[in-house]
Design a protein around this motif. Structure first.
Motif, PDB file in Angstrom:
ATOM      1  N   THR A  82       0.839  -1.200   0.000  1.00 39.08           N
ATOM      2  CA  THR A  82       0.000   0.000   0.000  1.00 39.08           C
ATOM      3  C   THR A  82       0.869   1.243   0.000  1.00 39.08           C
ATOM      4  OG1 THR A  82      -0.113  -0.002   2.407  1.00 39.08           O
ATOM      5  CG2 THR A  82      -1.862  -1.172   1.233  1.00 39.08           C
ATOM      6  N   GLY A  83       0.294   2.317  -0.397  1.00 36.01           N
ATOM      7  CA  GLY A  83       0.992   3.601  -0.436  1.00 36.01           C
ATOM      8  C   GLY A  83       0.513   4.388  -1.633  1.00 36.01           C
ATOM      9  N   THR A  84       1.221   5.479  -1.934  1.00 34.34           N
ATOM     10  CA  THR A  84       0.889   6.296  -3.100  1.00 34.34           C
ATOM     11  C   THR A  84       2.129   6.402  -3.968  1.00 34.34           C
ATOM     12  OG1 THR A  84       1.455   8.302  -1.897  1.00 34.34           O
ATOM     13  CG2 THR A  84      -0.864   7.637  -1.871  1.00 34.34           C
ATOM     14  N   THR A  86       4.759   5.281  -6.813  1.00 35.97           N
ATOM     15  CA  THR A  86       5.283   4.017  -7.326  1.00 35.97           C
ATOM     16  C   THR A  86       6.305   3.456  -6.347  1.00 35.97           C
ATOM     17  OG1 THR A  86       7.049   5.094  -8.563  1.00 35.97           O
ATOM     18  CG2 THR A  86       4.970   4.694  -9.737  1.00 35.97           C
ATOM     19  N   GLY A  87       6.589   2.149  -6.515  1.00 30.86           N
ATOM     20  CA  GLY A  87       7.559   1.503  -5.643  1.00 30.86           C
ATOM     21  C   GLY A  87       8.215   0.329  -6.342  1.00 30.86           C
ATOM     22  N   LEU A 107       1.263   2.022  -6.912  1.00 27.57           N
ATOM     23  CA  LEU A 107       0.722   1.653  -5.605  1.00 27.57           C
ATOM     24  C   LEU A 107      -0.696   2.154  -5.466  1.00 27.57           C
ATOM     25  CD1 LEU A 107       3.836   2.428  -3.389  1.00 27.57           C
ATOM     26  CD2 LEU A 107       3.185   0.267  -4.446  1.00 27.57           C
ATOM     27  N   PRO A 108      -1.579   1.449  -4.827  1.00 25.60           N
ATOM     28  CA  PRO A 108      -1.411   0.153  -4.188  1.00 25.60           C
ATOM     29  C   PRO A 108      -1.246  -0.973  -5.218  1.00 25.60           C
ATOM     30  CG  PRO A 108      -3.702   0.828  -4.034  1.00 25.60           C
ATOM     31  CD  PRO A 108      -2.947   1.959  -4.680  1.00 25.60           C
ATOM     32  N   GLY A 131       7.415   4.915  -2.952  1.00 24.45           N
ATOM     33  CA  GLY A 131       6.172   5.541  -2.552  1.00 24.45           C
ATOM     34  C   GLY A 131       6.398   6.997  -2.203  1.00 24.45           C
ATOM     35  N   SER A 133       4.917   8.552   0.202  1.00 22.61           N
ATOM     36  CA  SER A 133       4.876   8.741   1.651  1.00 22.61           C
ATOM     37  C   SER A 133       5.052   7.364   2.285  1.00 22.61           C
ATOM     38  CB  SER A 133       3.545   9.384   2.053  1.00 22.61           C
ATOM     39  OG  SER A 133       2.481   8.552   1.685  1.00 22.61           O
ATOM     40  N   ILE A 135       4.826   3.599   3.252  1.00 23.86           N
ATOM     41  CA  ILE A 135       4.513   2.425   2.439  1.00 23.86           C
ATOM     42  C   ILE A 135       4.222   1.269   3.390  1.00 23.86           C
ATOM     43  CG2 ILE A 135       6.927   1.680   2.201  1.00 23.86           C
ATOM     44  CD1 ILE A 135       6.265   0.957  -0.715  1.00 23.86           C
ATOM     45  N   ASN A 156      10.760   4.950   3.984  1.00 21.40           N
ATOM     46  CA  ASN A 156       9.921   4.521   2.864  1.00 21.40           C
ATOM     47  C   ASN A 156      10.266   3.125   2.345  1.00 21.40           C
ATOM     48  OD1 ASN A 156       8.489   6.844   3.019  1.00 21.40           O
ATOM     49  ND2 ASN A 156       9.199   7.704   1.083  1.00 21.40           N
TER      50      ASN A 156
END
Length: 168
Positions: A82-84, A86-87, A107-108, A131, A133, A135, A156
């Protein structure tokens, strides 16, 4: 001596005995093959009710026991991040397929993997970095949350490992 055509010839009764015997064998075989139901399913009798106030006798069961559920053939493992933004996500198990890497995942993010069930436990892991913020990550095994966690805002990244299958 000639025979009168109006008088029937005597019958050979031995042939009739064979025919009757063969028909009886076929009928019995048909009943055995169909389970004696004639192709119809018999209705279950209503459950027995007891109005007795006697205590059950030792050695007698008072209720039927349900058969044990068979062990699962596969384990369903769900990886969630989860998060905002990309990751970068690395996930996998030690027993099936190794490790996979997803770079720049939106993300998510989630994916599901089927693992063969075995006598030995396996470990499932996920590492997520990035992310915009905080994650978070979660590993669910057979519908139950096995591990979950979240990063601190300074780093993060999150890393989780869960056991799949019997535990030692």
């Amino acid at each position: 001596m000639s025979q009168d055509p109006a008088v029937p010839a005597p019958r050979n009764t031995k042939n009739w005995l064979w025919v009757v015997g063969l028909v009886a064998v076929l009928v019995v075989a048909g009943v055995v093959l169909t389970g004696g139901s004639g192709g119809k399913t018999a209705a279950a009798p209503p459950p027995a009710t007891s109005t007795s106030t006697e205590a059950p006798r030792p050695g007698l069961e008072t209720a039927p026991t349900a058969p044990a559920a068979p062990p699962p053939v596969v384990h369903i493992v769900v990886y969630e991040v989860t998060g905002t933004g990309t990751g970068d996500i690395t996930f996998g198990t030690d027993g099936a397929g190794g490790t996979e890497v997803v770079t720049g995942a939106a993300l998510p993010w989630t994916t599901t993997v089927e693992l063969p069930a075995g006598a030995e436990p396996q470990s499932a892991s996920v590492v997520a970095v990035g992310g915009a913020s905080e994650i978070g990550a979660r590993i669910t095994v057979d519908g139950q949350v096995a591990r979950e966690g979240a990063s601190s805002p300074a780093y993060n990244s999150v890393s989780l490992t869960a056991t799949v299958g019997p535990r030692a």
